[in-house]
Design an enzyme around this catalytic site. Sequence first.
Site, PDB file in Angstrom:
ATOM      1  N   ASP A 175       0.857  -1.190   0.000  1.00 17.31           N
ATOM      2  CA  ASP A 175       0.000   0.000   0.000  1.00 17.31           C
ATOM      3  C   ASP A 175       0.897   1.245   0.000  1.00 17.31           C
ATOM      4  OD1 ASP A 175      -3.191   0.573   1.066  1.00 17.31           O
ATOM      5  OD2 ASP A 175      -1.740   2.211   1.193  1.00 17.31           O
ATOM      6  N   ASN A 186     -12.869  -2.399   2.766  1.00 13.48           N
ATOM      7  CA  ASN A 186     -13.813  -1.303   2.908  1.00 13.48           C
ATOM      8  C   ASN A 186     -14.730  -1.348   1.693  1.00 13.48           C
ATOM      9  OD1 ASN A 186     -12.449  -0.368   5.242  1.00 13.48           O
ATOM     10  ND2 ASN A 186     -10.952   0.719   3.974  1.00 13.48           N
ATOM     11  N   GLY A 241     -15.130   3.931   3.905  1.00 15.79           N
ATOM     12  CA  GLY A 241     -13.749   4.358   3.655  1.00 15.79           C
ATOM     13  C   GLY A 241     -13.163   3.869   2.351  1.00 15.79           C
ATOM     14  N   GLN A 242     -13.983   3.273   1.475  1.00 11.17           N
ATOM     15  CA  GLN A 242     -13.439   2.818   0.191  1.00 11.17           C
ATOM     16  C   GLN A 242     -13.138   4.019  -0.700  1.00 11.17           C
ATOM     17  OE1 GLN A 242     -15.850   0.033  -2.086  1.00 11.17           O
ATOM     18  NE2 GLN A 242     -14.179  -0.330  -3.551  1.00 11.17           N
ATOM     19  N   SER A 243     -11.876   4.144  -1.109  1.00  6.02           N
ATOM     20  CA  SER A 243     -11.486   5.271  -1.960  1.00  6.02           C
ATOM     21  C   SER A 243     -11.103   4.831  -3.372  1.00  6.02           C
ATOM     22  CB  SER A 243     -10.318   6.037  -1.325  1.00  6.02           C
ATOM     23  OG  SER A 243      -9.201   5.197  -1.167  1.00  6.02           O
ATOM     24  N   HIS A 289     -10.508  -4.654  -3.042  1.00  6.23           N
ATOM     25  CA  HIS A 289      -9.184  -4.901  -2.471  1.00  6.23           C
ATOM     26  C   HIS A 289      -9.311  -5.249  -1.004  1.00  6.23           C
ATOM     27  CE1 HIS A 289     -10.074  -0.574  -2.315  1.00  6.23           C
ATOM     28  NE2 HIS A 289      -9.397  -0.532  -1.168  1.00  6.23           N
ATOM     29  N   HIS A 295      -7.123  -5.237   2.522  1.00  7.22           N
ATOM     30  CA  HIS A 295      -5.933  -4.733   3.208  1.00  7.22           C
ATOM     31  C   HIS A 295      -5.439  -5.844   4.138  1.00  7.22           C
ATOM     32  CE1 HIS A 295      -6.756  -0.333   2.414  1.00  7.22           C
ATOM     33  NE2 HIS A 295      -7.985  -0.800   2.292  1.00  7.22           N
TER      34      HIS A 295
END
Length: 113
Positions: free
Chosen positions: A30, A86, A92-94, A99, A101
């Site tokens: 990341d 997320n 909080g998914q941007s 994906h 983490h």
Amino acid sequence: MSDCIFCKIISGEIKAKIIREDSFTLSFLDLNPQAPTHVLIIPKKHIVSLASADEGDMEILGRLQLAAAETARLLKAEKAFRLVTNSGKGAGQSVDHLHYHLLAGRKLLWPPG
Ligand code: DGP
């Protein structure tokens, strides 16, 4: 998808530190680590989020879990790690490419913030 950052990492258009790769998944560091070990595990297929996955994605979802466990072993983090996704902006998914983490290397609090 042409404007997806993670699809560009898969194609090599954007560089990333690759930890593990197979035909279906990619694990890479990341850019903004939240723990000493912070790896993203993604499907090579563009799936927007876990909420948008369907029955046709059953195999790839299983492969992602196994890729995460293998990634943890490769990084010697298999004894204590957290795997989280997320799903949706409110969570909080941007980046709109599914994906997970993988976080390890520090005390992980519960519940997460
Ligand atoms: P999330 O907020 O759950 O959607 O997580 C997206 C993560 O993606 C965030 O922790 C930062 C990471 N990220 C965003 N852009 C890049 C990039 O270009 N390269 C890498 N390696 N990571 C990225």
